[in-house]
Scaffold this motif. Sequence first.
Motif, PDB file in Angstrom:
ATOM      1  N   UNK A  33       0.946  -1.092  -0.114  1.00 47.31           N
ATOM      2  CA  UNK A  33      -0.108  -0.047   0.109  1.00 47.31           C
ATOM      3  C   UNK A  33       1.021   1.325  -0.096  1.00 47.31           C
ATOM      4  N   UNK A  34       0.470   2.164  -0.784  1.00 49.38           N
ATOM      5  CA  UNK A  34       1.008   3.422  -0.969  1.00 49.38           C
ATOM      6  C   UNK A  34      -0.150   4.695  -0.770  1.00 49.38           C
ATOM      7  N   UNK A  35       0.229   5.711  -0.847  1.00 49.78           N
ATOM      8  CA  UNK A  35      -0.628   6.806  -0.931  1.00 49.78           C
ATOM      9  C   UNK A  35      -1.494   7.303  -2.184  1.00 49.78           C
ATOM     10  N   UNK A  36      -0.610   6.571  -3.214  1.00 45.29           N
ATOM     11  CA  UNK A  36      -1.449   6.826  -4.522  1.00 45.29           C
ATOM     12  C   UNK A  36      -1.942   5.583  -5.129  1.00 45.29           C
ATOM     13  N   UNK A  37      -1.460   4.387  -4.873  1.00 42.68           N
ATOM     14  CA  UNK A  37      -1.586   3.155  -5.431  1.00 42.68           C
ATOM     15  C   UNK A  37      -1.620   2.069  -4.402  1.00 42.68           C
ATOM     16  N   UNK A  38      -2.080   0.953  -4.672  1.00 40.18           N
ATOM     17  CA  UNK A  38      -2.130  -0.163  -3.885  1.00 40.18           C
ATOM     18  C   UNK A  38      -1.825  -1.564  -4.912  1.00 40.18           C
ATOM     19  N   UNK A  39      -0.821  -2.117  -4.710  1.00 38.68           N
ATOM     20  CA  UNK A  39      -0.440  -3.448  -5.418  1.00 38.68           C
ATOM     21  C   UNK A  39      -1.022  -4.571  -4.841  1.00 38.68           C
ATOM     22  N   UNK A  40      -1.856  -5.105  -5.534  1.00 42.76           N
ATOM     23  CA  UNK A  40      -2.592  -6.318  -5.123  1.00 42.76           C
ATOM     24  C   UNK A  40      -2.538  -7.218  -5.897  1.00 42.76           C
ATOM     25  N   UNK A  41      -3.090  -8.768  -5.860  1.00 41.26           N
ATOM     26  CA  UNK A  41      -3.227  -9.716  -6.776  1.00 41.26           C
ATOM     27  C   UNK A  41      -4.194  -9.349  -7.787  1.00 41.26           C
ATOM     28  N   UNK A  42      -4.207 -10.001  -8.989  1.00 40.76           N
ATOM     29  CA  UNK A  42      -5.212  -9.789  -9.957  1.00 40.76           C
ATOM     30  C   UNK A  42      -6.367 -10.374  -9.762  1.00 40.76           C
ATOM     31  N   UNK A  74       6.526 -12.293  -9.444  1.00 42.05           N
ATOM     32  CA  UNK A  74       5.592 -11.774  -8.644  1.00 42.05           C
ATOM     33  C   UNK A  74       4.963 -10.708  -9.444  1.00 42.05           C
ATOM     34  N   UNK A  75       3.643 -10.905  -9.585  1.00 44.14           N
ATOM     35  CA  UNK A  75       2.911  -9.875 -10.474  1.00 44.14           C
ATOM     36  C   UNK A  75       1.726  -9.117  -9.779  1.00 44.14           C
ATOM     37  N   UNK A  76       1.905  -7.920  -9.741  1.00 44.91           N
ATOM     38  CA  UNK A  76       0.821  -7.268  -9.013  1.00 44.91           C
ATOM     39  C   UNK A  76      -0.039  -6.592 -10.089  1.00 44.91           C
TER      40      UNK A  76
END
Length: 373
Positions: free
Chosen positions: A193-202, A252-254
């Motif tokens: 988690x960041x302030x502009x974006x969240x990296x998660x599973x597809x 690893x792919x987000x």
Amino acid sequence: MQPFELRGDRLLLAAPVASDIDRIAELCQDPEIQRWTTVPSPYTHEHAKAFVEDVVRTGWETEKDLTWAIRSPEDRLVLGMIGLSSRGDGAAEIGFWLAPQARGRRLVSRAVRLVAEYAFADVGPGLTHLRWHAAVGNWASRRVAWACGFRMEGKIRGGIAQRGVRRDTWVATLTAGEPMRPVSPWLDVPTLRGSRVVLRRFHESDAAAVVEACNDPVTQHWLGGLPSPYTHEIARTYIRDREEEAAAARGVHWAAALPEGGPAVGSFSLMGLQSHDGGGEIGYWVHPSARGRGVATEAVGLMVRHAFAAPSAGGLGLRRLIIAHVTGNEASRRVIERAGFRPYGVERAAERIRGGVVLDLHWYDLLSDDLRR
């Protein structure tokens, strides 16, 4: 052969009997069991009765199909099913399903090891090989096979018939004497988690956004290998393959998403992780709706920190990351430099973009020591 019990750590395997018919009929209403197995759908009380009185009984009598109910050792309640199907050639196939309320407790992994120990034992069938197969997409079943030391052999197109429809299957094997533990890592895909974006599973629901992004003229221009047009079927395959990369320990792919949620606005990858040099490569693309908002810069930073973090802290413990852009892709160059990567070389005429134009690749790297400094 008369049915017999197998007992393990907090686990009892015993053949289904008449008193289990109602319970089996109840459990087989579960959508996931119907989705991934070949049980009839809808599943009735008569189906459960025929299973116990005909299928199970005949299997034990012929010694070709041995079926056990996975039970709670305290009250013998049926929690699932596991079976060993053999045709006398030194090999057998193992299959299983589990009740929804019993999932997440590693019951099936323990049951598979228990059955495998019996199957390979000299006092048992003395088998040399166990086979596992599951419909492509059944990640829960595949994770059990992985945890028990089965080695993936590949995919068979149309490998199983499920209620009149042929489905592709994964196939894996375990041989006598092999340790019943994973032979390779299964990489985690943590949410970052960041302030502009969240990296998660597809998610499967990201397919439409992937189609939009990969048909975008800018994306198509710089990623010359993308199919054109980029269809929903291609997007669904792409999403499924992201999970495959993690399961095979290749990468690893987000999916990048906005903090407030919604569909994917980009794809960010750490690739080439099977090498033993402690390195990896970063790649990404961004949906046109998210460009110019700092999404890529922050997402790359999140990946870098995860890649260099120690495994004890949930990271990958990598030593070096590389990344590249083609001549003229200034937006990508700015992202790379903001993330602290340093140029180390140019690969001449290395990348073909849309229209058949061949351009140089400009390579950058970043060391874990650089980030600490």
